[in-house]
Motif scaffolding. Structure first.
Motif, PDB file in Angstrom:
ATOM      1  N   LEU A  51       0.834  -1.192   0.000  1.00 43.30           N
ATOM      2  CA  LEU A  51       0.000   0.000   0.000  1.00 43.30           C
ATOM      3  C   LEU A  51       0.872   1.245   0.000  1.00 43.30           C
ATOM      4  O   LEU A  51       1.900   1.292   0.667  1.00 43.30           O
ATOM      5  CB  LEU A  51      -0.913   0.009   1.232  1.00 43.30           C
ATOM      6  CG  LEU A  51      -1.812  -1.215   1.406  1.00 43.30           C
ATOM      7  CD1 LEU A  51      -2.540  -1.147   2.733  1.00 43.30           C
ATOM      8  CD2 LEU A  51      -2.792  -1.315   0.256  1.00 43.30           C
ATOM      9  N   HIS A  52       0.465   2.260  -0.753  1.00 48.37           N
ATOM     10  CA  HIS A  52       1.278   3.469  -0.874  1.00 48.37           C
ATOM     11  C   HIS A  52       1.204   4.365   0.352  1.00 48.37           C
ATOM     12  O   HIS A  52       2.190   4.982   0.723  1.00 48.37           O
ATOM     13  CB  HIS A  52       0.862   4.296  -2.093  1.00 48.37           C
ATOM     14  CG  HIS A  52       1.126   3.606  -3.375  1.00 48.37           C
ATOM     15  ND1 HIS A  52       0.126   3.309  -4.261  1.00 48.37           N
ATOM     16  CD2 HIS A  52       2.261   3.134  -3.924  1.00 48.37           C
ATOM     17  CE1 HIS A  52       0.641   2.691  -5.308  1.00 48.37           C
ATOM     18  NE2 HIS A  52       1.933   2.568  -5.122  1.00 48.37           N
ATOM     19  N   ARG A  53       0.038   4.477   0.964  1.00 52.27           N
ATOM     20  CA  ARG A  53      -0.127   5.470   2.029  1.00 52.27           C
ATOM     21  C   ARG A  53      -0.336   4.871   3.407  1.00 52.27           C
ATOM     22  O   ARG A  53      -0.569   5.604   4.363  1.00 52.27           O
ATOM     23  CB  ARG A  53      -1.304   6.387   1.692  1.00 52.27           C
ATOM     24  CG  ARG A  53      -1.039   7.205   0.435  1.00 52.27           C
ATOM     25  CD  ARG A  53      -1.921   8.393   0.282  1.00 52.27           C
ATOM     26  NE  ARG A  53      -1.795   9.288   1.429  1.00 52.27           N
ATOM     27  CZ  ARG A  53      -2.834   9.893   1.977  1.00 52.27           C
ATOM     28  NH1 ARG A  53      -4.045   9.683   1.535  1.00 52.27           N
ATOM     29  NH2 ARG A  53      -2.651  10.699   2.993  1.00 52.27           N
ATOM     30  N   ARG A  54      -0.272   3.568   3.551  1.00 48.48           N
ATOM     31  CA  ARG A  54      -0.446   2.931   4.860  1.00 48.48           C
ATOM     32  C   ARG A  54       0.756   2.059   5.150  1.00 48.48           C
ATOM     33  O   ARG A  54       1.339   1.455   4.254  1.00 48.48           O
ATOM     34  CB  ARG A  54      -1.700   2.042   4.874  1.00 48.48           C
ATOM     35  CG  ARG A  54      -3.015   2.762   4.772  1.00 48.48           C
ATOM     36  CD  ARG A  54      -3.403   3.510   6.023  1.00 48.48           C
ATOM     37  NE  ARG A  54      -3.749   2.672   7.138  1.00 48.48           N
ATOM     38  CZ  ARG A  54      -4.960   2.202   7.386  1.00 48.48           C
ATOM     39  NH1 ARG A  54      -5.964   2.466   6.581  1.00 48.48           N
ATOM     40  NH2 ARG A  54      -5.166   1.456   8.449  1.00 48.48           N
ATOM     41  N   VAL A  55       1.086   1.968   6.443  1.00 44.88           N
ATOM     42  CA  VAL A  55       2.198   1.122   6.859  1.00 44.88           C
ATOM     43  C   VAL A  55       1.970   0.702   8.306  1.00 44.88           C
ATOM     44  O   VAL A  55       1.381   1.446   9.085  1.00 44.88           O
ATOM     45  CB  VAL A  55       3.560   1.851   6.702  1.00 44.88           C
ATOM     46  CG1 VAL A  55       3.668   3.034   7.624  1.00 44.88           C
ATOM     47  CG2 VAL A  55       4.723   0.902   6.912  1.00 44.88           C
ATOM     48  N   GLN A  56       2.405  -0.492   8.614  1.00 40.02           N
ATOM     49  CA  GLN A  56       2.457  -0.936   9.998  1.00 40.02           C
ATOM     50  C   GLN A  56       3.928  -1.053  10.370  1.00 40.02           C
ATOM     51  O   GLN A  56       4.708  -1.695   9.656  1.00 40.02           O
ATOM     52  CB  GLN A  56       1.782  -2.285  10.188  1.00 40.02           C
ATOM     53  CG  GLN A  56       0.284  -2.209  10.248  1.00 40.02           C
ATOM     54  CD  GLN A  56      -0.314  -3.549  10.624  1.00 40.02           C
ATOM     55  OE1 GLN A  56       0.274  -4.601  10.371  1.00 40.02           O
ATOM     56  NE2 GLN A  56      -1.474  -3.512  11.216  1.00 40.02           N
ATOM     57  N   VAL A  57       4.271  -0.436  11.487  1.00 44.15           N
ATOM     58  CA  VAL A  57       5.628  -0.505  12.006  1.00 44.15           C
ATOM     59  C   VAL A  57       5.580  -1.303  13.294  1.00 44.15           C
ATOM     60  O   VAL A  57       4.748  -1.035  14.171  1.00 44.15           O
ATOM     61  CB  VAL A  57       6.202   0.911  12.255  1.00 44.15           C
ATOM     62  CG1 VAL A  57       7.553   0.831  12.951  1.00 44.15           C
ATOM     63  CG2 VAL A  57       6.322   1.665  10.945  1.00 44.15           C
ATOM     64  N   GLY A  58       6.457  -2.290  13.398  1.00 46.31           N
ATOM     65  CA  GLY A  58       6.539  -3.107  14.593  1.00 46.31           C
ATOM     66  C   GLY A  58       7.793  -2.781  15.376  1.00 46.31           C
ATOM     67  O   GLY A  58       8.859  -2.538  14.796  1.00 46.31           O
ATOM     68  N   VAL A  59       7.653  -2.761  16.710  1.00 44.92           N
ATOM     69  CA  VAL A  59       8.761  -2.457  17.611  1.00 44.92           C
ATOM     70  C   VAL A  59       8.783  -3.529  18.690  1.00 44.92           C
ATOM     71  O   VAL A  59       7.725  -3.923  19.190  1.00 44.92           O
ATOM     72  CB  VAL A  59       8.585  -1.068  18.263  1.00 44.92           C
ATOM     73  CG1 VAL A  59       9.695  -0.789  19.259  1.00 44.92           C
ATOM     74  CG2 VAL A  59       8.516   0.023  17.216  1.00 44.92           C
ATOM     75  N   ALA A  60       9.968  -3.994  19.053  1.00 45.08           N
ATOM     76  CA  ALA A  60      10.102  -4.971  20.140  1.00 45.08           C
ATOM     77  C   ALA A  60      11.272  -4.576  21.025  1.00 45.08           C
ATOM     78  O   ALA A  60      12.286  -4.060  20.546  1.00 45.08           O
ATOM     79  CB  ALA A  60      10.321  -6.374  19.583  1.00 45.08           C
TER      80      ALA A  60
END
Length: 98
Positions: free
Chosen positions: A48-57
């Protein structure tokens, strides 16, 4: 020992291509890693161009330390002008969890 994860759903600003998306997301992930010594990556919405999920641990000896680091990461994401933080999901795990 406690492990915590944060998944943030972000809406990107004026981005019209996957290349433009990378130009926005990569510095954010790099800053999370550098400032907070966490594992961070783009974990969803790659097509997707305008959406993102960022994961942090992160891992720490006390649950409060994990919570403090994840709070700071969430604040950093919320303060970035080029993205809108839509939602977050957190999980906290103890080494005694089965």
């Amino acid at each position: 020992m406690f492990t915590g994860t944060l998944t943030a759903d972000l809406l990107l600003g004026d981005v019209h291509s996957l290349k433009g998306k990378r130009a926005v997301v990569r510095p954010i992930v790099a800053e999370l890693r550098r400032r907070f010594a966490v594992a961070a990556a783009e974990v969803g919405g790659q097509d997707l161009h305008r959406r993102v999920q960022v994961g942090v641990a992160t891992v720490a000896g006390e649950a409060a330390q994990v919570t403090d680091v994840l709070d700071a990461c969430e604040r950093l994401l919320a303060e970035r002008p080029e993205v809108t933080l839509l939602s977050t999901h957190r999980q906290l795990f103890s080494d005694t969890d089965c």
